[in-house]
Design a protein around this motif. Sequence first.
Motif, PDB file in Angstrom:
ATOM      1  N   VAL A   4      46.530  45.724  38.770  1.00  0.00           N
ATOM      2  CA  VAL A   4      47.156  45.375  37.834  1.00  0.00           C
ATOM      3  C   VAL A   4      46.404  45.688  36.441  1.00  0.00           C
ATOM      4  O   VAL A   4      45.249  45.216  36.235  1.00  0.00           O
ATOM      5  CB  VAL A   4      47.255  43.588  37.901  1.00  0.00           C
ATOM      6  N   GLY A   5      47.184  46.193  35.526  1.00  0.00           N
ATOM      7  CA  GLY A   5      46.523  46.500  34.575  1.00  0.00           C
ATOM      8  C   GLY A   5      47.365  46.379  33.183  1.00  0.00           C
ATOM      9  O   GLY A   5      48.637  46.434  33.426  1.00  0.00           O
ATOM     10  N   CYS A  90      49.701  39.470  32.920  1.00  0.00           N
ATOM     11  CA  CYS A  90      50.534  39.785  33.878  1.00  0.00           C
ATOM     12  C   CYS A  90      49.603  39.290  35.131  1.00  0.00           C
ATOM     13  O   CYS A  90      48.246  39.470  35.237  1.00  0.00           O
ATOM     14  CB  CYS A  90      51.291  41.054  33.802  1.00  0.00           C
ATOM     15  N   ALA A  91      50.064  38.697  36.159  1.00  0.00           N
ATOM     16  CA  ALA A  91      49.568  38.621  37.550  1.00  0.00           C
ATOM     17  C   ALA A  91      50.592  38.976  38.514  1.00  0.00           C
ATOM     18  O   ALA A  91      51.861  38.618  38.513  1.00  0.00           O
ATOM     19  CB  ALA A  91      49.054  37.304  37.686  1.00  0.00           C
ATOM     20  N   GLU A  92      49.945  39.404  39.509  1.00  0.00           N
ATOM     21  CA  GLU A  92      50.895  39.775  40.705  1.00  0.00           C
ATOM     22  C   GLU A  92      50.440  38.909  41.854  1.00  0.00           C
ATOM     23  O   GLU A  92      49.143  38.738  42.081  1.00  0.00           O
ATOM     24  CB  GLU A  92      50.802  41.415  41.218  1.00  0.00           C
ATOM     25  N   GLY A 106      45.926  40.899  35.500  1.00  0.00           N
ATOM     26  CA  GLY A 106      45.807  42.075  34.656  1.00  0.00           C
ATOM     27  C   GLY A 106      44.632  41.841  33.532  1.00  0.00           C
ATOM     28  O   GLY A 106      44.087  40.710  33.627  1.00  0.00           O
ATOM     29  N   SER A 107      44.320  42.722  32.632  1.00  0.00           N
ATOM     30  CA  SER A 107      43.252  42.656  31.943  1.00  0.00           C
ATOM     31  C   SER A 107      43.597  41.812  30.724  1.00  0.00           C
ATOM     32  O   SER A 107      42.644  41.232  29.825  1.00  0.00           O
ATOM     33  CB  SER A 107      42.762  43.937  31.209  1.00  0.00           C
TER      34      SER A 107
END
Lengths: 115, 114
Positions: A4-5, A90-92, A106-107
């Motif tokens: 995730v980025g 953001c996160a999955e 993500g970062s």
Amino acid sequence: GESVGLHLPTLSVQEGDNSIINCAYSNSASDYFIWYKQESGKGPQFIIDIRSNMDKRQGQRVTVLLNKTVKHLSLQIAATQPGDSAVYFCAENILLGGSARQLTFGSGTQLTVLP
Amino acid sequence: EPEVTQTPSHQVTQMGQEVILRCVPISNHLYFYWYRQILGQKVEFLVSFYNNEISEKSEIFDDQFSVERPDGSNFTLKIRSTKLEDSAMYFCASRGGGWTGELFFGEGSRLTVL
């Protein structure tokens, strides 16, 4: 590697303008996505989530858009306020098996709201 | 509103010392997690815990790390012999059952290894 980025590490907007924060993900198995807000010195705080069977979800002043074709996620904040200044992740959320899930972040994008 | 609480808020330790970080998850939650965040970087998954055992762990979570749920309310992270690179913010999180999987995070414990 990164699954995730985020496209931009920083974003500055004028108070009252709309903000758009983007995120790319690579895991096609991800079925659930979450946006978190993290203020300085605090833990991540849930903002809004979206399931993979949806392409848009609205909350209060926030909207999340999901484009599974290009594996892209965005967070839109309407009428950005000074209190919105924070890092947004953001996160999955992947279902591993049974009901076990793993959240991968993500970062992060630093949002700064200018007066 | 129920919340995840963590102690201590900040711990300073010497390299090689053992550290225990404590968390009290939300009372009716079933899944527990530890994440860490090195200053200025993203939040990284360490370990997940369910039904009194580790369900998933990352590469970061090596033999120096362990987790325990010693009673019905606490969830601890132990680092046996701290290294300089263990300096980070450690976040505990918990969630209930169901599909949503929304994690509720604590305020974090800052670990500084000298």
